[in-house]
Design an enzyme around this catalytic site. Structure first.
Site, PDB file in Angstrom:
ATOM      1  N   ARG A 175       0.701  -0.945   0.142  1.00 24.42           N
ATOM      2  CA  ARG A 175      -0.287   0.119   0.362  1.00 24.42           C
ATOM      3  C   ARG A 175       0.889   1.335   0.354  1.00 24.42           C
ATOM      4  NH1 ARG A 175       1.411   2.102   3.934  1.00 24.42           N
ATOM      5  NH2 ARG A 175       0.862   3.874   3.542  1.00 24.42           N
ATOM      6  N   GLY A 176       0.103   2.066  -0.186  1.00 23.77           N
ATOM      7  CA  GLY A 176       0.854   3.851   0.119  1.00 23.77           C
ATOM      8  C   GLY A 176       1.043   3.953  -1.626  1.00 23.77           C
ATOM      9  N   ALA A 177       1.113   4.709  -2.403  1.00 26.43           N
ATOM     10  CA  ALA A 177       1.113   4.806  -3.373  1.00 26.43           C
ATOM     11  C   ALA A 177       2.730   5.035  -4.690  1.00 26.43           C
ATOM     12  CB  ALA A 177       0.601   6.472  -4.642  1.00 26.43           C
ATOM     13  N   GLY A 178       3.237   5.710  -3.901  1.00 25.91           N
ATOM     14  CA  GLY A 178       4.964   4.292  -4.322  1.00 25.91           C
ATOM     15  C   GLY A 178       4.696   3.018  -4.425  1.00 25.91           C
ATOM     16  N   CYS A 214      -1.558   9.586   7.771  1.00 29.14           N
ATOM     17  CA  CYS A 214      -1.765   8.150   7.345  1.00 29.14           C
ATOM     18  C   CYS A 214       0.218   7.858   7.617  1.00 29.14           C
ATOM     19  CB  CYS A 214      -2.004   8.330   5.910  1.00 29.14           C
ATOM     20  SG  CYS A 214      -2.241   7.106   5.126  1.00 29.14           S
ATOM     21  N   ALA A 265       7.245   9.149   0.619  1.00 31.52           N
ATOM     22  CA  ALA A 265       7.682  10.524   0.676  1.00 31.52           C
ATOM     23  C   ALA A 265       7.341  11.369   1.645  1.00 31.52           C
ATOM     24  CB  ALA A 265       6.627  11.299  -0.602  1.00 31.52           C
ATOM     25  N   ASP A 290      -1.759  10.695  -3.071  1.00 31.97           N
ATOM     26  CA  ASP A 290      -1.801   9.426  -4.283  1.00 31.97           C
ATOM     27  C   ASP A 290      -2.160   9.913  -5.107  1.00 31.97           C
ATOM     28  OD1 ASP A 290      -3.098   8.325  -1.152  1.00 31.97           O
ATOM     29  OD2 ASP A 290      -2.587   7.074  -2.704  1.00 31.97           O
ATOM     30  N   ASN A 305      -5.751  11.777  -1.056  1.00 33.83           N
ATOM     31  CA  ASN A 305      -4.883  11.838  -0.134  1.00 33.83           C
ATOM     32  C   ASN A 305      -5.866  10.862   1.160  1.00 33.83           C
ATOM     33  OD1 ASN A 305      -1.906  10.752   0.775  1.00 33.83           O
ATOM     34  ND2 ASN A 305      -2.745  11.569   2.070  1.00 33.83           N
ATOM     35  N   LYS A 356       3.036  10.528  -9.762  1.00 32.56           N
ATOM     36  CA  LYS A 356       1.297  10.705  -9.098  1.00 32.56           C
ATOM     37  C   LYS A 356       0.592  12.281  -9.715  1.00 32.56           C
ATOM     38  CE  LYS A 356       3.302   9.085  -4.677  1.00 32.56           C
ATOM     39  NZ  LYS A 356       3.879   8.967  -3.171  1.00 32.56           N
TER      40      LYS A 356
HETATM   41  C1  RUB Z   1      -1.680   6.137   1.654  1.00 25.59           C
HETATM   42  C2  RUB Z   1      -1.429   7.021   1.276  1.00 25.59           C
HETATM   43  C3  RUB Z   1       0.086   7.803   1.126  1.00 25.59           C
HETATM   44  C4  RUB Z   1      -0.079   7.996  -0.392  1.00 25.59           C
HETATM   45  C5  RUB Z   1       1.639   8.407  -0.815  1.00 25.59           C
HETATM   46  O1  RUB Z   1      -3.045   5.627   1.550  1.00 25.59           O
HETATM   47  O2  RUB Z   1      -3.062   8.045   1.553  1.00 25.59           O
HETATM   48  O3  RUB Z   1      -0.052   9.065   1.899  1.00 25.59           O
HETATM   49  O4  RUB Z   1      -0.155   6.873  -0.957  1.00 25.59           O
HETATM   50  O5  RUB Z   1       2.146   8.081  -0.366  1.00 25.59           O
HETATM   51  P1  RUB Z   1      -3.059   3.873   1.672  1.00 25.59           P
HETATM   52  P2  RUB Z   1       3.417   7.525  -0.745  1.00 25.59           P
HETATM   53  O6  RUB Z   1      -2.882   3.070   2.710  1.00 25.59           O
HETATM   54  O7  RUB Z   1      -4.806   3.277   1.463  1.00 25.59           O
HETATM   55  O8  RUB Z   1      -2.959   3.355   0.285  1.00 25.59           O
HETATM   56  O9  RUB Z   1       4.511   8.535  -0.492  1.00 25.59           O
HETATM   57  O10 RUB Z   1       4.255   6.105   0.100  1.00 25.59           O
HETATM   58  O11 RUB Z   1       3.622   7.223  -2.257  1.00 25.59           O
END
Ligand code: RUB
Length: 330
Positions: free
Chosen positions: A20-23, A131, A135, A200, A210, A236
């Site tokens: 999980r997390g967009a990256g 969250c 990044a 996201d 987000n 993103k």
């Molecule tokens: C995760 C979320 C994060 C972004 C950015 O949501 O909202 O703030 O994805 O994350 P979920 P990153 O837990 O539902 O995936 O900086 O790691 O890409």
């Protein structure tokens, strides 16, 4: 032709939020396409290989709807396939190479963001984050290494408590951190110097999608005249928003919020679980990208200059629903 197990495992891990997390989702999708190419055992026919890769791409695209990093990663790899020519081995190499290149570029982007972001943090700061965003965490850790962070407030982020991942990672780097419930944000905001969050999806007008609750945090920050920074890699940014597409907001199962028995006991009451929200650009001070720190209103330039390879594929104004085939069609 079927989707290899290795790809299905990654896809299901994205769907279930084990990844999980967009990256991370983007890197996982790129990796899955590389694996799909490696596992191809069909006929030595480039057209069949392309169909097989499209099937894998479509499957990965279906796993989670909101983070545009997922389609952007998929299009990046599939674009390399579309541009490649030759036999199946040559096409396979093009996919594997693009998959690895996306992952490397993504990790490089994070390093740059941590530097640029840390430069924007003032000395002796109290930072609030929401969250778990790789990044944002990398910006905070880098700023802490530079001696700028006094304390971090990390929201717990109901219902799945991703804030605990943030807290754990910050503690591992010795960053002083306090976990707070999401509902304490406005109460605590008068102590906060800067808010640092991830994204996201960023729309062409600079609106940031987000984790649910982000827009309330931005409102509370605005009221308290606390600046809000968004740390986000350029993949993103959503090319589709340039032609008026809306960012789909994911709703997840109500049982992430309350147990099924509770719902049944209460006459099957409706329980809503939207997992992302939209913060308008007016409530964001800057977006930290690997190409530099930009005002949200400059999102369109990142899209036009850095994501142009996707735009080339969009037939402006003519698509009712953007699908992979539409984007790849010449
Ligand atoms: C995760 C979320 C994060 C972004 C950015 O949501 O909202 O703030 O994805 O994350 P979920 P990153 O837990 O539902 O995936 O900086 O790691 O890409």
């Amino acid at each position: 032709m079927k989707i290899p197990d290795e790809v299905k495992i990654i896809g299901e891990d994205i769907r279930s939020m084990k990844i999980r997390g967009a990256g991370k989702i983007a890197r996982a999708a790129a990796k899955a396409l590389g694996l799909a190419a490696q596992k191809y055992s069909g006929p030595n026919n480039p057209e069949v290989f392309k169909k097989y890769m499209t099937m894998n791409a479509e499957y990965l695209l279906s796993t989670r709807p909101t983070a545009v990093s997922l389609p952007n990663a998929v299009f990046y790899v599939m674009n390399a396939l579309e541009k490649a020519s030759g036999n199946v081995d040559e096409l396979r190499s093009a996919v594997i190479e693009a998959s690895q290149r996306f992952i490397n570029e993504s990790l490089e982007a994070l390093k740059k963001i941590s530097e640029y972001g840390a430069n924007r943090i003032k000395d002796n700061s109290i930072v609030l984050t929401h969250c778990h965003s790789t990044a944002s965490v990398s910006v905070i850790i880098r700023a802490y290494e530079q001696g700028k962070i006094r304390k971090v407030y990390s929201t717990e982020t109901r219902p799945l408590y991703q804030g605990r991942i943030t807290t754990r990672q910050l503690l591992e780097h010795n960053v002083p951190v306090e976990q707070i419930p999401d509902s304490a944000v406005r109460y605590i905001m008068h102590e906060v110097d800067q808010v640092v969050i991830g994204a996201d999806t960023i729309a062409s007008n600079g609106a940031v999608v987000n984790k649910i609750g982000t827009s309330q945090i931005a409102l509370a920050a605005h009221e308290a005249r606390v600046r809000v920074f968004v740390a986000a890699e350029s993949y993103k940014f959503s090319p589709m928003t340039l032609i008026g597409e809306l960012v789909p907001i994911e709703f997840r199962d109500p049982t992430e919020i309350v147990p099924r028995e509770w719902i049944e006991k209460h006459h099957n009451v409706e329980v809503l679980n939207p997992v992302f929200d939209v913060t308008p650009p007016e409530y964001i001070d800057a977006i930290i990208t690997e190409h530099g720190v930009i005002p949200p209103q400059a999102a369109i330039f990142i899209l036009l200059e850095k994501m142009g390879w996707v735009l080339e594929k969009i037939k402006l104004g003519r698509l009712e629903k953007i699908r992979l085939e539409d984007l790849l069609e010449e």
